[in-house]
Design a protein around this motif. Structure first.
Motif, mmCIF file in Angstrom:
data_model
loop_
_atom_site.group_PDB
_atom_site.id
_atom_site.type_symbol
_atom_site.label_atom_id
_atom_site.label_comp_id
_atom_site.label_asym_id
_atom_site.label_seq_id
_atom_site.Cartn_x
_atom_site.Cartn_y
_atom_site.Cartn_z
ATOM 1 N N GLU A 1 0.805 -1.210 0.000
ATOM 2 C CA GLU A 1 0.000 0.000 0.000
ATOM 3 C C GLU A 1 0.847 1.274 0.000
ATOM 4 O OE1 GLU A 1 -3.243 -0.161 -0.367
ATOM 5 O OE2 GLU A 1 -3.073 -2.342 -0.394
ATOM 6 N N SER A 2 2.158 1.141 0.164
ATOM 7 C CA SER A 2 2.949 2.342 0.393
ATOM 8 C C SER A 2 3.880 2.729 -0.741
ATOM 9 C CB SER A 2 3.768 2.181 1.679
ATOM 10 O OG SER A 2 4.659 1.098 1.556
ATOM 11 N N THR A 3 4.003 1.915 -1.781
ATOM 12 C CA THR A 3 4.819 2.283 -2.948
ATOM 13 C C THR A 3 3.983 3.142 -3.883
ATOM 14 O OG1 THR A 3 6.049 0.221 -2.807
ATOM 15 C CG2 THR A 3 6.166 1.409 -4.882
ATOM 16 N N ASP A 4 4.520 4.279 -4.270
ATOM 17 C CA ASP A 4 3.795 5.161 -5.186
ATOM 18 C C ASP A 4 3.974 4.728 -6.643
ATOM 19 O OD1 ASP A 4 2.868 6.966 -3.180
ATOM 20 O OD2 ASP A 4 4.861 7.883 -3.119
ATOM 21 N N ILE A 5 5.220 4.436 -7.017
ATOM 22 C CA ILE A 5 5.525 4.170 -8.428
ATOM 23 C C ILE A 5 6.546 3.052 -8.538
ATOM 24 C CG2 ILE A 5 6.526 5.146 -10.554
ATOM 25 C CD1 ILE A 5 5.521 7.906 -9.560
ATOM 26 N N ILE A 6 6.258 2.090 -9.404
ATOM 27 C CA ILE A 6 7.221 1.054 -9.766
ATOM 28 C C ILE A 6 7.829 1.452 -11.105
ATOM 29 C CG2 ILE A 6 7.525 -1.352 -10.479
ATOM 30 C CD1 ILE A 6 5.179 -2.043 -8.590
ATOM 31 N N ILE A 7 9.146 1.403 -11.203
ATOM 32 C CA ILE A 7 9.836 1.648 -12.470
ATOM 33 C C ILE A 7 10.533 0.364 -12.884
ATOM 34 C CG2 ILE A 7 11.649 2.959 -13.636
ATOM 35 C CD1 ILE A 7 11.080 5.276 -11.750
ATOM 36 N N VAL A 8 10.217 -0.118 -14.073
ATOM 37 C CA VAL A 8 10.843 -1.328 -14.598
ATOM 38 C C VAL A 8 11.987 -0.905 -15.513
ATOM 39 C CG1 VAL A 8 10.506 -3.479 -15.855
ATOM 40 C CG2 VAL A 8 8.625 -2.525 -14.507
ATOM 41 N N GLY A 9 13.213 -1.159 -15.080
ATOM 42 C CA GLY A 9 14.381 -0.783 -15.865
ATOM 43 C C GLY A 9 15.108 0.404 -15.274
ATOM 44 N N ALA A 10 16.429 0.314 -15.236
ATOM 45 C CA ALA A 10 17.252 1.408 -14.693
ATOM 46 C C ALA A 10 18.322 1.789 -15.696
ATOM 47 C CB ALA A 10 17.878 1.000 -13.356
ATOM 48 N N GLY A 11 17.891 2.024 -16.942
ATOM 49 C CA GLY A 11 18.775 2.588 -17.945
ATOM 50 C C GLY A 11 18.718 4.104 -17.860
#
Length: 523
Positions: free
Chosen positions: A57-67
């Motif tokens: 419930e506490s993560t605002d945004i998931i980002i897939v990939g760190a390029g």
């Protein structure tokens, strides 16, 4: 079809010359921010924010990939107070032969995001423009940087070093969790993306939830199919080498050789190394293992490169270490999906000839930051999706200009059995050699300093008109008239399909698209 292009080209060309001379680039000043961060070749998963990251419930945004896109976005959104969970397949330093040249327009975006120090302490080289070579002649084209601070220029570097600096900077924020893992699927419920399923580096299957998932997992994305209509083309491949202990004919400039069959690129990536990228048309390259590649490079390519680089080029071939990579092109054709956003090379690619990919990615990050800043609550997936449709329209003028220029220049700079196409190639070289507005305008477009679609079209057809004027002087002949008609038709056949793929209305008249005017949903 050819006659349709001819008619369109003639109509477009009638207005070009006068309009072209009325165009002036507008400089912008930015404030420089500096910060030093240590670099290591391997970045471990960050433990920052583990308590909230484990709470769905506490993560605002998931980002897939760190390029480029993912790392810049993680830092930017984290700095704005968002709780961000980044999942990257491999956190070791990438080793690629592209993504090594950042145009000045991209560097300005780095400054805007507070990331310009990521090009410090990695032996990055300042790039001040281009030099173009054809048939033993050359012309130097400098970036129009007069109205910018002195530190604004292009930068070239080892791609992996730059990426690690960006990842490390994102990981310094306590509300950003950087984790190594492979996202296997998006979690979808009633048409809304709720998060992702992924495998950790030790093979554990986990799920992560957030109101918004941003997918930017690169050109090999396995998630894009559900978020866009991917039409990937592979017009050519790059063969990469590193030249050592030699000097470029024009210091601090990228070099483009208009060779046969297609362009060759040179640019510095450190104090002692020069990257060479040999373009090979099509999807198949000579075999490295059986010696075909060495033979091709030594006998077909080496005689066409500047003499100052010849010995180092041969030495690099003999040393081995040649690497190949397919050049991909993919227009942006998104499916607006509640709970998800697609960015970076997973979403949109162009031929890397002009080095515009990172500029597009960073420009998109600036846009997304601005769109998300007014929102306190991301949980209304439907309203958020409708609002974020504006991203796909707002990005078009910049992204489509850089995309179109890359595709058009690659075709113009490649040799052809068609005399009209070769006339266009020669006309382009001579047009740029004229200097003044004739070189400043195109270089401002290429560098991302002034990416305006109309300016691109005007200059493109101005080149075609210049080519026609060359053919008509001193006296026209039936053959030259026919070649001129085919030159206009060929120019139209190059640029109009690319513009159609980008979207005419979105590219030239974005204010007419309803999504352009979307306002933030009420919290």
């Amino acid at each position: 079809m050819e006659y349709q292009y001819l008619l369109g080209g003639v109509i477009a060309s009638v207005f070009v010359w006068g309009l072209l001379l009325a165009f002036h680039a507008k400089g912008r000043k930015k404030v420089r921010v500096s910060m030093d961060i240590p670099r290591d070749s391997t970045l471990k998963s960050s433990e920052n924010g583990m308590s909230w990251a484990r709470n769905p419930e506490s993560t605002d945004i998931i980002i897939v990939g760190a390029g480029v896109a993912g790392s810049a976005l993680a830092y930017t959104l984290g700095k704005d107070g968002r709780r961000v969970h980044v999942i990257e397949r491999d956190l070791t330093e990438p080793d690629r032969i592209v993504g090594e040249l950042l145009q000045p327009g991209g560097f300005l975006k780095l400054i805007e995001l507070g990331l310009e120090d990521c090009v410090s302490d990695i032996d990055a080289q300042r790039v001040l423009g281009y030099a173009i070579f054809k048939d033993g002649k050359s012309t130097k084209l400098s970036y129009p940087l007069e109205n910018f601070p002195s530190d604004v220029a292009g930068r070239s570097f080892h791609h992996g070093r730059f990426i690690q600096k960006m990842r490390e900077k994102a990981a310094t924020l306590s509300n950003v969790k950087l984790e190594q893992g492979t996202v296997t699927s998006l979690l979808k419920e009633n048409g809304t993306i709720k998060g992702v399923q992924y495998k950790t580096r030790v093979g554990q299957e986990l799920t992560a939830y957030a109101p918004l998932t941003i997918v930017c997992d690169g050109c090999f994305s396995n998630l894009r199919q559900s978020l866009c209509n991917p039409k990937v083309e592979i017009p050519s491949c790059f063969v990469g080498l590193v030249l050592e202990n030699c000097n470029l004919p024009y210091a601090n400039h990228g070099h483009v050789v208009l060779a046969d069959p297609s362009p060759i690129l040179f640019y510095p990536i450190s104090d002692t190394e020069i990257r060479c990228l040999v373009d090979v048309p099509g999807q198949k390259v000579p075999s490295v293992s059986n010696g075909e590649m060495s033979h091709y490079l030594k006998n077909t390519i080496a005689p066409q490169i500047p003499p100052e680089l010849h010995d180092a080029f041969i030495s690099a071939i003999d040393k081995g270490g040649m690497r190949t990579m397919a050049n991909r092109s993919m227009p942006a054709s998104p499916y607006p999906t509640p709970g998800a956003l697609l960015m970076g090379d997973a979403f949109n690619m162009r031929h890397p000839l002009t080095g515009g990919g990172m500029t597009v990615a960073l420009s998109d990050v600036v846009l997304v930051r601005g769109l998300l800043r007014p929102l306190n609550n991301l949980n209304d997936a439907s309203s958020l999706c409708k609002y974020l449709e504006s991203f796909y329209t707002l990005r078009k003028p910049v992204a489509s200009t850089i995309n179109t220029l890359a595709g058009a220049l690659y075709k113009v700079f490649s040799s052809s059995p068609d005399p009209a196409r070769n006339e266009m190639r020669q006309a382009c070289f001579e047009y740029l050699s004229l200097g003044g507005v004739f070189s400043n305008g195109p270089i401002a477009l290429l560098s991302g300093l002034d990416p305006r679609p109309l300016s691109l079209v005007l200059h493109f057809f101005a080149v075609a008109i210049y080519g026609v004027s060359r053919l008509m002087l001193p006296l026209p002949s039936p053959k030259r008239l026919w070649t001129s008609a085919r030159l206009i038709s060929g120019a139209s056949g190059i640029i109009f399909p690319i513009i159609k793929g980008e979207g005419v209305r979105q590219m030239f008249f974005p204010v007419m698209v309803p999504a352009y005017h979307r306002s933030p949903p009420m919290a």
